[in-house]
Design a protein around this motif. Sequence first.
Motif, PDB file in Angstrom:
ATOM      1  N   GLN A 176      -7.747  10.608  -0.803  1.00 27.08           N
ATOM      2  CA  GLN A 176      -6.718  11.638  -0.709  1.00 27.08           C
ATOM      3  C   GLN A 176      -6.145  11.904  -2.098  1.00 27.08           C
TER       4      GLN A 176
ATOM      5  N   TYR B  58       0.791  -1.231   0.000  1.00 33.18           N
ATOM      6  CA  TYR B  58       0.000   0.000   0.000  1.00 33.18           C
ATOM      7  C   TYR B  58       0.822   1.280   0.000  1.00 33.18           C
ATOM      8  N   GLY B  59       2.119   1.175   0.081  1.00 31.59           N
ATOM      9  CA  GLY B  59       2.947   2.378   0.081  1.00 31.59           C
ATOM     10  C   GLY B  59       4.266   2.149   0.781  1.00 31.59           C
TER      11      GLY B  59
ATOM     12  N   TRP C 177       2.096   5.377   3.781  1.00 29.00           N
ATOM     13  CA  TRP C 177       1.528   6.433   2.932  1.00 29.00           C
ATOM     14  C   TRP C 177       1.632   6.008   1.462  1.00 29.00           C
ATOM     15  N   PRO C 178       0.512   5.929   0.744  1.00 30.68           N
ATOM     16  CA  PRO C 178       0.562   5.561  -0.678  1.00 30.68           C
ATOM     17  C   PRO C 178       1.321   6.549  -1.565  1.00 30.68           C
ATOM     18  N   TRP C 179       1.214   7.850  -1.289  1.00 34.55           N
ATOM     19  CA  TRP C 179       1.849   8.821  -2.182  1.00 34.55           C
ATOM     20  C   TRP C 179       3.357   8.643  -2.235  1.00 34.55           C
TER      21      TRP C 179
ATOM     22  N   GLU D 277      -5.786   8.135   2.535  1.00 37.73           N
ATOM     23  CA  GLU D 277      -4.612   8.948   2.848  1.00 37.73           C
ATOM     24  C   GLU D 277      -3.453   8.082   3.317  1.00 37.73           C
ATOM     25  N   LEU D 278      -3.764   7.100   4.164  1.00 36.10           N
ATOM     26  CA  LEU D 278      -2.729   6.250   4.741  1.00 36.10           C
ATOM     27  C   LEU D 278      -3.310   4.899   5.106  1.00 36.10           C
TER      28      LEU D 278
ATOM     29  N   SER E 247      -2.599  10.642  -2.868  1.00 33.89           N
ATOM     30  CA  SER E 247      -2.538   9.173  -2.975  1.00 33.89           C
ATOM     31  C   SER E 247      -3.015   8.752  -4.359  1.00 33.89           C
TER      32      SER E 247
END
Length: 173
Positions: free
Chosen positions: A159, A53-54, A86-88, A143-144, A162
């Motif tokens: 988000q 997921y990140g 965090w995906p971003w 978002e997370l 993301s």
Amino acid sequence: MKRRNACMMFFGDDKIRPNQLFALSLTYPVLKPNSEEANQMLATVEKKLLNRYGLKTLAKGEENYVEVYEGTPEQRDTSYHQGITWPWLLGLFYNSLKNTMKTIKNAGEKKAFEEKLNQFIEKTTKTFQKELFDHGCMGGIAELYDSVKPQLPKGTITQAWSVAEVFRIILGR
């Protein structure tokens, strides 16, 4: 070079965090792609921070590591950068892989690295197709996420950063 030296050299923090990827992910990287330090950094990030997921904001085992986003507002606020996923941040990892691949001269090594990049893209695509269509807000990515199974989505239910980074990875082949 020991695993912590690259992080110390650039950020003055000896904890394993994704921040070190900024040195390799920029259009004009601070750290020379495909250098020994860059290769060690990518290997460490992949092993200690990357999950489906990140990227975790802190490696498991580091002091004050938190793997579940829960508790009072104050507890949640302090856990943001202590191990939560965090995906971003996948965008930094993606850029780092792309920048490294551009510098590989040996055809065999380049092909193997390209396969690694393609596997990352495919895994990201598979993971987030389910998120976009089956979980949370339709067409959104949280978002997370918790950094421990079942890696529940937390924070904002959809988000923009993301979604943007995941789309950039999936569509930016």
